[in-house]
Design an enzyme around this catalytic site. Structure first.
Site, PDB file in Angstrom:
ATOM      1  N   ARG A  14      53.123 -49.782  13.762  1.00  0.00           N
ATOM      2  CA  ARG A  14      52.252 -51.117  14.060  1.00  0.00           C
ATOM      3  C   ARG A  14      53.946 -51.596  12.780  1.00  0.00           C
ATOM      4  O   ARG A  14      54.924 -52.359  13.272  1.00  0.00           O
ATOM      5  CB  ARG A  14      51.130 -51.115  13.628  1.00  0.00           C
ATOM      6  CG  ARG A  14      51.008 -52.399  14.642  1.00  0.00           C
ATOM      7  CD  ARG A  14      51.345 -54.160  13.087  1.00  0.00           C
ATOM      8  NE  ARG A  14      50.291 -53.841  12.339  1.00  0.00           N
ATOM      9  CZ  ARG A  14      50.768 -54.963  11.357  1.00  0.00           C
ATOM     10  NH1 ARG A  14      51.836 -54.935  10.897  1.00  0.00           N
ATOM     11  NH2 ARG A  14      50.187 -54.639   9.654  1.00  0.00           N
ATOM     12  N   GLU A  15      53.666 -51.453  11.848  1.00  0.00           N
ATOM     13  CA  GLU A  15      54.047 -52.430  10.939  1.00  0.00           C
ATOM     14  C   GLU A  15      55.099 -51.867  10.842  1.00  0.00           C
ATOM     15  O   GLU A  15      56.306 -52.403  10.632  1.00  0.00           O
ATOM     16  CB  GLU A  15      53.540 -51.848   9.468  1.00  0.00           C
ATOM     17  CG  GLU A  15      54.554 -52.853   8.283  1.00  0.00           C
ATOM     18  CD  GLU A  15      54.561 -53.757   8.016  1.00  0.00           C
ATOM     19  OE1 GLU A  15      53.154 -54.356   8.244  1.00  0.00           O
ATOM     20  OE2 GLU A  15      55.126 -54.697   7.872  1.00  0.00           O
ATOM     21  N   HIS A  74      46.317 -53.295  16.377  1.00  0.00           N
ATOM     22  CA  HIS A  74      46.259 -54.672  16.253  1.00  0.00           C
ATOM     23  C   HIS A  74      46.808 -55.946  16.478  1.00  0.00           C
ATOM     24  O   HIS A  74      48.058 -55.817  16.742  1.00  0.00           O
ATOM     25  CB  HIS A  74      47.437 -54.039  15.022  1.00  0.00           C
ATOM     26  CG  HIS A  74      47.620 -55.129  13.498  1.00  0.00           C
ATOM     27  ND1 HIS A  74      48.559 -55.835  13.660  1.00  0.00           N
ATOM     28  CD2 HIS A  74      46.810 -55.404  12.839  1.00  0.00           C
ATOM     29  CE1 HIS A  74      48.567 -56.835  12.585  1.00  0.00           C
ATOM     30  NE2 HIS A  74      47.847 -56.263  11.685  1.00  0.00           N
ATOM     31  N   ASP A  94      41.707 -53.586  14.784  1.00  0.00           N
ATOM     32  CA  ASP A  94      42.371 -54.515  13.942  1.00  0.00           C
ATOM     33  C   ASP A  94      42.474 -55.880  13.846  1.00  0.00           C
ATOM     34  O   ASP A  94      43.007 -55.805  14.403  1.00  0.00           O
ATOM     35  CB  ASP A  94      44.021 -53.567  12.358  1.00  0.00           C
ATOM     36  CG  ASP A  94      43.442 -52.664  11.958  1.00  0.00           C
ATOM     37  OD1 ASP A  94      41.869 -52.173  12.115  1.00  0.00           O
ATOM     38  OD2 ASP A  94      43.932 -51.840  11.710  1.00  0.00           O
ATOM     39  N   ARG A 134      38.145 -54.400  12.548  1.00  0.00           N
ATOM     40  CA  ARG A 134      38.117 -54.468  11.142  1.00  0.00           C
ATOM     41  C   ARG A 134      39.133 -56.390  11.384  1.00  0.00           C
ATOM     42  O   ARG A 134      39.441 -56.421  12.112  1.00  0.00           O
ATOM     43  CB  ARG A 134      39.486 -54.285  10.508  1.00  0.00           C
ATOM     44  CG  ARG A 134      40.070 -54.589   9.374  1.00  0.00           C
ATOM     45  CD  ARG A 134      41.278 -54.851   8.674  1.00  0.00           C
ATOM     46  NE  ARG A 134      42.027 -55.328   9.607  1.00  0.00           N
ATOM     47  CZ  ARG A 134      43.143 -55.660   9.566  1.00  0.00           C
ATOM     48  NH1 ARG A 134      44.623 -54.359   8.823  1.00  0.00           N
ATOM     49  NH2 ARG A 134      44.083 -55.920  10.628  1.00  0.00           N
ATOM     50  N   SER A 136      41.143 -59.188   9.475  1.00  0.00           N
ATOM     51  CA  SER A 136      41.837 -58.468   8.098  1.00  0.00           C
ATOM     52  C   SER A 136      42.255 -60.509   7.732  1.00  0.00           C
ATOM     53  O   SER A 136      42.495 -60.885   9.229  1.00  0.00           O
ATOM     54  CB  SER A 136      43.018 -57.661   8.122  1.00  0.00           C
ATOM     55  OG  SER A 136      43.773 -58.323   7.184  1.00  0.00           O
ATOM     56  N   HIS A 195      46.137 -54.092   1.996  1.00  0.00           N
ATOM     57  CA  HIS A 195      47.717 -53.546   2.766  1.00  0.00           C
ATOM     58  C   HIS A 195      48.495 -54.103   2.258  1.00  0.00           C
ATOM     59  O   HIS A 195      48.592 -55.332   2.103  1.00  0.00           O
ATOM     60  CB  HIS A 195      47.585 -54.909   4.598  1.00  0.00           C
ATOM     61  CG  HIS A 195      49.395 -54.531   5.202  1.00  0.00           C
ATOM     62  ND1 HIS A 195      49.328 -53.357   6.347  1.00  0.00           N
ATOM     63  CD2 HIS A 195      49.477 -55.490   5.080  1.00  0.00           C
ATOM     64  CE1 HIS A 195      50.426 -53.887   6.503  1.00  0.00           C
ATOM     65  NE2 HIS A 195      50.852 -55.019   5.713  1.00  0.00           N
ATOM     66  N   HIS A 197      52.164 -55.448   0.966  1.00  0.00           N
ATOM     67  CA  HIS A 197      53.596 -55.329   1.393  1.00  0.00           C
ATOM     68  C   HIS A 197      54.577 -54.421  -0.416  1.00  0.00           C
ATOM     69  O   HIS A 197      53.726 -54.600  -1.557  1.00  0.00           O
ATOM     70  CB  HIS A 197      54.687 -56.150   1.479  1.00  0.00           C
ATOM     71  CG  HIS A 197      54.136 -56.339   3.082  1.00  0.00           C
ATOM     72  ND1 HIS A 197      55.193 -56.128   3.844  1.00  0.00           N
ATOM     73  CD2 HIS A 197      53.147 -56.625   3.856  1.00  0.00           C
ATOM     74  CE1 HIS A 197      55.111 -56.587   5.383  1.00  0.00           C
ATOM     75  NE2 HIS A 197      53.711 -56.657   4.886  1.00  0.00           N
ATOM     76  N   HIS A 292      64.127 -29.868 -21.753  1.00  0.00           N
ATOM     77  CA  HIS A 292      63.809 -29.931 -20.087  1.00  0.00           C
ATOM     78  C   HIS A 292      63.678 -28.137 -19.546  1.00  0.00           C
ATOM     79  O   HIS A 292      63.044 -27.939 -18.985  1.00  0.00           O
ATOM     80  CB  HIS A 292      64.438 -31.044 -19.190  1.00  0.00           C
ATOM     81  CG  HIS A 292      63.399 -32.394 -19.459  1.00  0.00           C
ATOM     82  ND1 HIS A 292      63.054 -33.067 -18.854  1.00  0.00           N
ATOM     83  CD2 HIS A 292      64.051 -33.069 -20.577  1.00  0.00           C
ATOM     84  CE1 HIS A 292      62.976 -34.406 -19.491  1.00  0.00           C
ATOM     85  NE2 HIS A 292      63.198 -34.464 -20.640  1.00  0.00           N
TER      86      HIS A 292
HETATM   87  C1  HCA Z   1      52.335 -59.796   9.419  1.00  0.00           C
HETATM   88  C2  HCA Z   1      50.818 -59.386   9.318  1.00  0.00           C
HETATM   89  C3  HCA Z   1      50.371 -57.912   8.399  1.00  0.00           C
HETATM   90  C4  HCA Z   1      49.332 -57.357   8.557  1.00  0.00           C
HETATM   91  C5  HCA Z   1      49.173 -57.275   7.804  1.00  0.00           C
HETATM   92  C6  HCA Z   1      47.155 -56.334   8.491  1.00  0.00           C
HETATM   93  C7  HCA Z   1      50.400 -58.714   7.079  1.00  0.00           C
HETATM   94  O1  HCA Z   1      52.715 -60.317   8.715  1.00  0.00           O
HETATM   95  O2  HCA Z   1      52.968 -58.864   9.803  1.00  0.00           O
HETATM   96  O3  HCA Z   1      46.276 -56.544   9.472  1.00  0.00           O
HETATM   97  O4  HCA Z   1      46.352 -55.595   7.035  1.00  0.00           O
HETATM   98  O5  HCA Z   1      51.631 -58.196   6.034  1.00  0.00           O
HETATM   99  O6  HCA Z   1      49.623 -59.409   6.622  1.00  0.00           O
HETATM  100  O7  HCA Z   1      51.652 -56.855   8.293  1.00  0.00           O
HETATM  101 CU    CU Z   2      52.451 -56.537   6.792  1.00  0.00          CU
END
Ligand code: HCA
Ligand code: CU
Length: 389
Positions: A14-15, A74, A94, A134, A136, A195, A197, A292
């Site tokens: 997905r991501e 998602h 999700d 879920r 979010s 989640h 980044h 080492h």
């Molecule tokens: C995006 C959505 C997501 C969703 C994360 C989640 C983010 O911006 O593409 O569902 O928890 O980073 O917010 O990936």
């Molecule tokens: Cu994301």
């Protein structure tokens, strides 16, 4: 405590599809799903069936594979998407909604009461279909805390399985993550997902702090692929959690498969596994400086918190350079089955250092030196070989 009982929501499908170079054919998606399932991740998150007809077909196909991992898709917080998602046959859904002022102003333009109403409708529906759900909030760290807690309290009260916190833009740091998850933990009873980044390199640390603060689920992707420079990498989270409790991680996951799944995905998206990748980067178990190398030869734990053997990997002691030491050179001689005295090894080491001051040496250069000393020793005896140098 959630550090001892966490679950991975693996979002390469997905991501990871949002990564610049990603294009997965249906069969490739199935192969990724099977590899990750064999590795042992608890959940696979799949692209929304609303994205495209092929995405819908792929989602349904993976949901039917009968994997041990639970399948999730998602979707936006919308009844049309939720219905499509339920029809794919996944185990759970999700749902995500943008709650930050940026998203409310520049993306969907909805207010908090509207977000709550839609969330409750979608969650009730998914639950009524017997699926896990879920909720979010996208861009949670730039959302108003009171808004966030109001929404999460409302969805918790109607029995959502999990709420998610998303560091969509990668601006959070471990302390902020800890504080937000801790606050949320005191407000909701359900599970909490993180989640994150990786724009500023905090994604692994942030995920770990989320678990420390009471989160139960972490999103990852293979090599961290995702939007921009991606999210918490699967291998990075595994390394971090192994450092926390190696036995737990050995029990939970089939660790030697990590390299296979990384190499497979790297090939599909046309990237190299970085040299400094967690666990599988080609220098991850290479030791160089003489001090080492000596300690590693005596006891690898001196400079290794991860045992390469657990991941089906081996360590490497780099000997062909000016920082080398005679213990490392001696071990190289033993690998080559050359019987040399310590004095000879020390003399050879001095010569290697002198040569390495002049040029970049290769292992071959070291081996040639060791072999020629050895032949000289056989012809003239050890002392003569050293003296002849
Ligand atoms: C995006 C959505 C997501 C969703 C994360 C989640 C983010 O911006 O593409 O569902 O928890 O980073 O917010 O990936
Ligand atoms: Cu994301």
């Amino acid at each position: 405590m959630s550090l001892d009982n966490f679950a991975i929501i693996e979002s390469t499908l997905r991501e990871g599809e949002q990564f610049a170079n990603a294009f997965f054919t249906p069969d490739q998606k199935v192969e990724i799903a099977r590899l990750l399932d064999a590795f042992g991740v608890e959940y696979l998150e799949l692209t929304s069936p609303a994205a495209s007809p092929q995405s819908q077909a792929d989602c349904a196909r993976i949901a039917r594979l009968g994997l041990r991992a639970k399948t999730l898709t998602h979707v936006r917080c919308h009844m049309d998407d939720a219905r499509l998602a339920v029809d794919t046959g996944v185990d759970g859904i999700d749902v995500v909604f943008g709650t930050s002022s940026y998203l409310r102003e520049f993306s969907h333009g909805k207010d908090i009461p509207y977000i709550i109403d839609s969330a409750l409708e979608v969650i009730e529906y998914v639950k009524s279909q017997g699926l896990e759900v879920r909720f979010s909030s996208e861009d949670s760290f730039r959302s108003d805390l009171v808004d966030l807690l109001t929404i999460y309290r409302a969805v918790d009260q109607i029995g959502v399985n999990r709420v998610g916190i998303a560091d969509t833009v990668g601006l959070a740091d471990p302390r902020r993550v800890y504080d937000l998850v801790r606050t949320l933990r005191s407000v909701v009873h359900c599970d909490i997902e993180f989640h994150g980044h990786n724009d500023t390199g905090c994604a692994v640390a942030n995920a770990y702090c989320a678990l420390e603060a009471g989160a139960t689920h972490v999103d990852t992707s293979v090599l961290g692929i995702g939007e921009r420079n991606g999210i918490t990498p699967l291998g990075g989270l595994i390394a971090r959690m192994y450092a926390y409790d190696a036995d737990l991680i050995r029990r939970k996951y089939n660790l030697p498969l990590l390299r296979e799944v990384e190499n497979y995905v790297a090939g599909l998206v046309s990237v190299d596994v970085p040299f400094n990748n967690y666990i599988t980067g080609f220098t991850a178990f290479t030791h160089k400086a003489g001090i080492h190398a000596k300690a590693i030869l005596n006891n690898p734990s001196t400079y290794e918190i991860l045992d390469p053997a657990d991941f089906g990997l081996t360590r490497y002691i780099h000997v062909a350079h000016r920082l080398t030491g005679w213990n490392a050179i001696k071990q190289r001689a033993e690998q080559l089955q050359l019987n040399l005295t310590d004095d000879a090894i020390k003399a050879i080491t001095a010569q290697i250092k002198a040569l390495a001051d002049q040029k970049h040496l290769s292992l071959d250069d070291v081996d040639v030196l060791l072999r020629s000393y050895h032949s000289a020793t056989l012809e003239t005896g050890p002392l003569a070989a050293v003296a002849a140098d």
